[in-house]
Each structure stands twice: as C-alpha cells, then as structure tokens.
Design an enzyme around this catalytic site. Structure first.
Site, mmCIF file in Angstrom:
data_model
loop_
_atom_site.group_PDB
_atom_site.id
_atom_site.type_symbol
_atom_site.label_atom_id
_atom_site.label_comp_id
_atom_site.label_asym_id
_atom_site.label_seq_id
_atom_site.Cartn_x
_atom_site.Cartn_y
_atom_site.Cartn_z
ATOM 1 N N GLU A 58 0.800 -1.250 -0.099
ATOM 2 C CA GLU A 58 0.097 0.033 0.058
ATOM 3 C C GLU A 58 0.832 1.319 -0.284
ATOM 4 O OE1 GLU A 58 -3.479 2.796 0.462
ATOM 5 O OE2 GLU A 58 -2.774 0.726 -0.326
ATOM 6 N N HIS A 61 2.544 1.793 -3.296
ATOM 7 C CA HIS A 61 1.578 2.338 -4.277
ATOM 8 C C HIS A 61 1.448 3.759 -4.008
ATOM 9 C CE1 HIS A 61 -1.737 2.522 -7.132
ATOM 10 N NE2 HIS A 61 -2.770 2.803 -6.038
ATOM 11 N N HIS A 123 -12.542 2.557 -9.401
ATOM 12 C CA HIS A 123 -11.142 3.178 -9.354
ATOM 13 C C HIS A 123 -10.223 2.720 -10.734
ATOM 14 C CE1 HIS A 123 -7.047 3.569 -7.431
ATOM 15 N NE2 HIS A 123 -7.427 4.571 -6.821
ATOM 16 N N HIS A 216 -19.925 -10.753 -15.876
ATOM 17 C CA HIS A 216 -18.501 -10.423 -16.545
ATOM 18 C C HIS A 216 -17.963 -11.202 -17.581
ATOM 19 C CE1 HIS A 216 -14.548 -8.749 -16.882
ATOM 20 N NE2 HIS A 216 -13.958 -9.916 -16.681
ATOM 21 N N HIS A 278 -3.602 -9.780 -16.819
ATOM 22 C CA HIS A 278 -4.808 -9.670 -17.257
ATOM 23 C C HIS A 278 -5.065 -8.096 -17.090
ATOM 24 C CE1 HIS A 278 -8.782 -11.166 -18.246
ATOM 25 N NE2 HIS A 278 -9.209 -10.409 -17.242
#
Length: 306
Positions: A58, A61, A123, A216, A278
């Site tokens: 975290e 990032h 996001h 999805h 991906h």
C-alpha cells in the site's frame, strides 16, 4: 524542450502503468488497509514501526502514485505551453491531470471513510482513462501520426461510431471485472466458460456472486466477438492502410490473450502474476483503442470542413 517533453512523456506513461498495475496489486492482495485509516501517512507515521507485507504494498503504491503525479503535472503544463497548438494536446493534458487526481481522491476516500464495492470498482476504470490520456499525449509528442502516415487516413462515420461505442463498452466490461474482484467473486465459479460445466444452464441456482462473475464473462465474450467483427471488417475495408491493419491485428491478439488469461485465472485459482497480466493487457488494449478514437476525431473534423 521537445527532447525534455519526450523523456517526461515516456517516464509518465511508464509510471502511470506502474500506478495502474500497482492499484490492481493492492486490490488482489487485499492490501488497501495496509496503512489503516491513515492517509497520506501510514498508521499516522512517516516511517511506520510495524512493517507488514500489506503495508509495504500500500505504501509503495502511494509513493509511486505521488511521484508519477508530479511527472504528469509537469508534462501537462509543458505540453500545454509548447505543443498546445496541436489540436488534441490541451484536452489530453487536462484529462491526464483530472483523472489522475480523481483516482487519488477515490483511493484516499476509501482509506479514510470506506466505500462500497460498487464505488471502489470504478477506481481501475478511472486509472485506465488517465493512462490512456497520458499515452496519447506521448504519441502526440513523438508525432506518431506522421510516422505511420495516419494523416492520410480517413475513417468513415459508421466505423467511428463503432470505435466510440466499443471504448464505452470496454469501460463497462472493465468495471464488471473490477466488481468481481471487489465483491470477492473471482473464484466463486469452478468451471470455465460456464460457472459449472456439468450444469451450464442452471442459472436459477446462481447466488449474487455467481451472477457477478458470469455477468462479467458474458460481457467479456461480447467484446471479444465485437473486436473479431471489427478485425474482419477493417481487413476488408482498409487493406491498403497499414496503420489500420497493424492496429487491429494487435487488437485481436490482445483480446485473445485477455480471454485466455481470464480463463487461466480460474484454472490457477487466482494466480497473482496472471491476474496482474490480465490487468496489463486490458490497459494496452484500451490505450490502442483510444488511439483509433483520436484518429476518428480527426476524420470527423475533416467531414465538417468539406
């Protein structure tokens, strides 16, 4: 100055790609609360005393996002000033900053106040738009259009509408994929392409998580068919235009790879490397698609001047 802009644009594009993949890493490793409810500090400290893997992910990032934000800000200001005469520059500079700030605010709000899974799923899509804007700004700086002789390319109105629609739909598919991760439905289905290959049509027994997962997959299946259709159409209609043929060869390859990686996520039970790859592939595909939207906008301008 152009040389500086080139360096800044490359660093900003690569940096934004790290931000995008880093955000996916935070989500996939459930590290979003690695620094607790504290932002921008970590547990209220500049240097936390209790170091955990989630905290490192975290905090890294956040640091990368902040550093890239400064690069993008400088790039946007300089591009606006020195190549603002190019038609798309000012819009792309604005979008680069706007969506980078927007994703930062959503991330900060999620840490400080918490957000629903449906809001958090936005996001990644916002990060995708920011990356695509910076990527296109980089292409403008390197004069990629002239290199590929795209100035002589005219895209008909029908195909332009297809590109615009596909870009919007791609963001919808990206949102559903992010929602799968945020609600914890990534491996709720053991089979592929159906949730349970032994009972492929047992929709009545689906719970909410299975519906999210299969929704999805269905959306992703449609985008694959759409890209395949455009690939065939462009190969026939624009056989003498190298930028169209090469671009949609790459688009189809990326989409095939994306479908394969989606299946491998299920087979490997959410392997982290495959899941991040991906996310990387869809980022590349969306950025390529936005390039054709840029070319389409120029064809639309040509229509108006005729």
């Amino acid at each position: 100055m152009i040389k500086l802009l080139k360096w800044l644009s490359v660093l900003s594009s690569l940096g934004m790609l790290f931000v995008l993949i880093g955000g996916a890493l935070v989500t996939k490793t459930e590290s979003g609360m690695g620094c607790g409810r504290s932002w921008p500090l970590c547990h209220g400290q500049i240097i936390p005393s209790n170091i955990t893997p989630e905290l490192i992910i975290e905090m890294a990032h956040r640091l990368v996002s902040g550093g890239v934000g400064l690069f993008v800000l400088v790039l946007s200001i300089l591009a606006w000033r020195y190549i603002g005469h190019i038609r798309e520059t000012k819009l792309l500079a604005f979008l680069s900053i706007f969506f980078l700030v927007a994703q930062g605010l959503i991330g900060a709000a999620a840490v400080k106040f918490g957000q629903s899974d449906f809001v958090l799923a936005m996001h990644f899509g916002i990060s995708l738009i920011s990356f695509a804007s910076i990527f296109l700004l980089t292409l403008l700086i390197f004069e990629i259009d002239r290199k590929f002789d795209a100035d002589s390319l005219y895209i008909d109105r029908g195909l332009r509408v297809q590109f615009y629609s596909l870009a919007i739909y791609t963001l919808v598919v990206v949102y559903t994929g992010a929602l799968v991760r945020h609600v914890g439905a990534s491996v709720v289905c053991s089979g592929w392409p159906f949730c349970d290959n032994s009972s492929p049509l047992a929709f009545g027994s689906f719970n909410m998580y299975e519906w999210v997962q299969m929704g999805h997959r269905f959306a992703a299946g449609l985008i694959f068919v759409w890209v395949a259709y455009l690939f065939v159409r462009i190969r026939k209609q624009y056989k003498s235009k190298g930028v169209m043929r090469s671009g949609w060869n790459l688009a189809l390859i990326l989409m095939i790879l994306q479908v394969f990686l989606g299946a491998m996520i299920i087979v490997t039970q959410l392997n982290l490397f495959i899941a991040l790859l991906h996310a990387l592939v869809i980022a590349c595909f969306f950025s390529l698609l936005t390039y054709f939207i840029l070319l389409s906008s120029r064809s639309a301008k040509y229509d108006k001047t005729k």
